[in-house]
Enzyme design. Structure first.
Site, PDB file in Angstrom:
ATOM      1  N   ASN A  31      56.300  -3.877 -16.634  1.00  0.00           N
ATOM      2  CA  ASN A  31      56.438  -5.133 -16.135  1.00  0.00           C
ATOM      3  C   ASN A  31      56.077  -5.337 -14.868  1.00  0.00           C
ATOM      4  O   ASN A  31      56.500  -5.010 -13.766  1.00  0.00           O
ATOM      5  CB  ASN A  31      57.954  -5.695 -16.502  1.00  0.00           C
ATOM      6  CG  ASN A  31      57.960  -7.165 -16.070  1.00  0.00           C
ATOM      7  OD1 ASN A  31      56.918  -7.989 -15.785  1.00  0.00           O
ATOM      8  ND2 ASN A  31      59.155  -7.976 -16.346  1.00  0.00           N
ATOM      9  N   ARG A  72      54.496  -6.380 -20.698  1.00  0.00           N
ATOM     10  CA  ARG A  72      54.983  -7.441 -20.718  1.00  0.00           C
ATOM     11  C   ARG A  72      53.788  -8.617 -20.288  1.00  0.00           C
ATOM     12  O   ARG A  72      53.247  -8.194 -19.072  1.00  0.00           O
ATOM     13  CB  ARG A  72      56.324  -7.964 -19.888  1.00  0.00           C
ATOM     14  CG  ARG A  72      56.617  -9.374 -19.953  1.00  0.00           C
ATOM     15  CD  ARG A  72      57.612  -9.665 -18.978  1.00  0.00           C
ATOM     16  NE  ARG A  72      58.007 -11.044 -19.022  1.00  0.00           N
ATOM     17  CZ  ARG A  72      58.242 -11.882 -17.938  1.00  0.00           C
ATOM     18  NH1 ARG A  72      58.262 -11.286 -16.647  1.00  0.00           N
ATOM     19  NH2 ARG A  72      58.507 -13.067 -17.975  1.00  0.00           N
ATOM     20  N   HIS A  91      60.176 -16.932 -22.729  1.00  0.00           N
ATOM     21  CA  HIS A  91      61.392 -15.958 -22.782  1.00  0.00           C
ATOM     22  C   HIS A  91      61.300 -15.462 -24.220  1.00  0.00           C
ATOM     23  O   HIS A  91      62.490 -15.402 -25.009  1.00  0.00           O
ATOM     24  CB  HIS A  91      62.684 -16.720 -22.702  1.00  0.00           C
ATOM     25  CG  HIS A  91      62.881 -17.165 -20.966  1.00  0.00           C
ATOM     26  ND1 HIS A  91      63.534 -18.207 -20.572  1.00  0.00           N
ATOM     27  CD2 HIS A  91      62.592 -16.249 -20.085  1.00  0.00           C
ATOM     28  CE1 HIS A  91      63.511 -17.958 -19.374  1.00  0.00           C
ATOM     29  NE2 HIS A  91      63.047 -16.885 -18.839  1.00  0.00           N
ATOM     30  N   GLY A 147      65.642 -18.353 -14.090  1.00  0.00           N
ATOM     31  CA  GLY A 147      64.984 -18.934 -15.115  1.00  0.00           C
ATOM     32  C   GLY A 147      65.660 -19.310 -16.364  1.00  0.00           C
ATOM     33  O   GLY A 147      66.371 -18.301 -16.757  1.00  0.00           O
ATOM     34  N   ARG A 161      63.311 -24.497 -10.283  1.00  0.00           N
ATOM     35  CA  ARG A 161      62.522 -25.118 -10.959  1.00  0.00           C
ATOM     36  C   ARG A 161      63.331 -26.484 -11.562  1.00  0.00           C
ATOM     37  O   ARG A 161      64.433 -26.310 -11.855  1.00  0.00           O
ATOM     38  CB  ARG A 161      62.065 -24.503 -12.071  1.00  0.00           C
ATOM     39  CG  ARG A 161      61.425 -23.455 -11.767  1.00  0.00           C
ATOM     40  CD  ARG A 161      60.640 -22.770 -13.037  1.00  0.00           C
ATOM     41  NE  ARG A 161      60.444 -21.300 -12.722  1.00  0.00           N
ATOM     42  CZ  ARG A 161      60.482 -20.403 -13.597  1.00  0.00           C
ATOM     43  NH1 ARG A 161      60.649 -20.407 -14.896  1.00  0.00           N
ATOM     44  NH2 ARG A 161      60.272 -19.005 -13.467  1.00  0.00           N
ATOM     45  N   GLU A 166      64.993  -7.186 -23.101  1.00  0.00           N
ATOM     46  CA  GLU A 166      63.709  -7.451 -23.150  1.00  0.00           C
ATOM     47  C   GLU A 166      62.740  -6.217 -23.362  1.00  0.00           C
ATOM     48  O   GLU A 166      61.768  -6.007 -24.041  1.00  0.00           O
ATOM     49  CB  GLU A 166      63.221  -8.294 -22.260  1.00  0.00           C
ATOM     50  CG  GLU A 166      63.814  -9.884 -22.469  1.00  0.00           C
ATOM     51  CD  GLU A 166      63.532 -10.698 -21.056  1.00  0.00           C
ATOM     52  OE1 GLU A 166      62.396 -11.509 -21.212  1.00  0.00           O
ATOM     53  OE2 GLU A 166      64.135 -10.826 -20.134  1.00  0.00           O
TER      54      GLU A 166
END
Length: 375
Positions: free
Chosen positions: A8, A69, A158, A190, A219, A362
């Protein structure tokens, strides 16, 4: 022992795991940081990757593939994809849609392909799982020629987490995935929600970018787009300033001056009115999506919490779902308060909707998808 090397890559970092997919656990993991920064001893990603391989040592001989990723796959990629030079070019072209992420992902891909040229490299896209959404779900109601020319539509993110967690829910419950109507709440810095019908995503809260949807650490989530026009006209804010405002200076940070949920929660418990309002706004947005997805799915069998806040904060799980008993959504307080890294049910026995906490993984999901391609 056969392993998958999961990478990643960020703009100045390489996060990695070496995973034995049969054992379902990492053999080794780590993080290389400050790549290319002033005074850093690591000038670029190729050098950073060489340091990673030095840490892996003899275990590198067992690597059967490398999984990368990649944040944005647009509408071009709907599953794990063997990386070729052409695929690299397509990922680079999609950087227009994810300028903060795809270029950084590409740095890791290119460095790893140089360092490990004799094994296959596979891209796993955050957006791929949501490619099963219908046109009614992913289409924005704007001029269709402009939308088509500039690839303006909802993609969702996601996806690796939503896929892994929804499939784990079926395994833990011992039920066919195809029979379950599931809402997954991925709640971290997130955050996103997804409606999953029979293992397929039919809707998700994030849109063309990861900005849309739930309230996040920095955000804004959903906002009237005319707010941007107003701030441009009234405050003279530029496109760059508006981008920074919505992505880096909004959410919990914008409401409280604190971007970490733990700090916001502590302040609220100490009587800080701004922090308490922020938690109420955060909760309100989550409930909005639960109600919408309940309607889209035609009912609900499973609701799952995952990611940092979702997995670890019993109080906020309880607050998020309080008052939804009329929808069959209930939490057993004793079960909810238990601390565990295992997947578990936190709703009462016999509740109409099974509420669960499932730690996301993940990296393992990326490794599984990579293995499915190379085998």
């Amino acid at each position: 022992m056969k392993t998958v090397f999961v990478v990643n890559s960020g703009s100045s970092s390489i996060k990695y795991q070496l995973i034995n997919t049969k054992a379902k656990k990492p053999l080794l993991s780590g993080l290389i940081e400050r790549i290319g920064e002033p005074d850093s001893p690591i000038p670029d990603h190729e050098f950073g990757m060489s340091l990673v391989l030095a840490k892996i040592g003899d275990l590198s001989r067992d690597i059967i593939a490398v999984g990368h990723r990649v944040v944005h796959g647009g509408s071009e990629f709907d599953g794990p994809t063997l990386i070729t030079n052409e695929v690299e070019r397509e990922i680079e072209a999609l950087s227009r849609l994810a300028p903060l992420h795809n270029p950084a992902n590409l740095l890791g891909i290119r460095a790893a392909r140089v360092a490990l040229p004799d094994v296959p490299h596979v891209a796993v896209f955050d957006t791929a799982f949501h490619q099963t959404m219908s046109p009614a779900s992913y289409t924005y109601a704007i001029d269709k020629e402009i939308a088509n020319k500039y690839k303006v539509r909802r993609y969702g993110f996601h996806g690796t987490s939503h896929k892994y967690v929804s499939e784990q829910a079926a395994i833990v419950l011992g039920k066919p995935l195809s029979s379950l109507r599931t809402i997954v709440l991925h709640l971290g810095n997130g955050a996103s929600a997804a409606a999953i019908d029979g293992g397929k995503s039919i809707d998700t809260s994030m849109g063309m970018t990861p900005l849309q949807g739930l309230v996040m650490g920095t955000r804004s989530g959903d906002i009237d787009p005319a707010v941007l026009v107003h701030l441009n006209r009234a405050a003279g804010m530029t496109v760059t300033e508006l981008d920074v405002l919505l992505n880096r200076q909004s959410g919990l940070l914008g409401l409280t001056g604190m971007g970490d949920m733990r700090d916001v929660q502590a302040a609220a418990m100490a009587g800080n009115d701004e922090a308490e309002l922020a938690l109420q706004v955060w909760r309100h947005r989550i409930r909005h999506y639960i109600g919408a997805y309940y309607a889209q799915l035609g009912g609900l069998d499973v609701l799952v919490f995952t990611a940092g806040v979702g997995e670890n904060n019993a109080l906020l799980r309880r607050r998020a779902l309080a008052g939804l008993e009329h929808m069959g959504i209930l939490i057993d307080n004793d079960r909810n308060e238990l601390t565990s890294r295992e997947a578990r049910v936190i709703s009462p026995v016999g509740a109409p909707v099974t509420v669960m906490v499932i730690p996301t993984n993940e990296e393992l999901e990326i490794a599984r998808q990579v293995e499915s391609i190379v085998s």
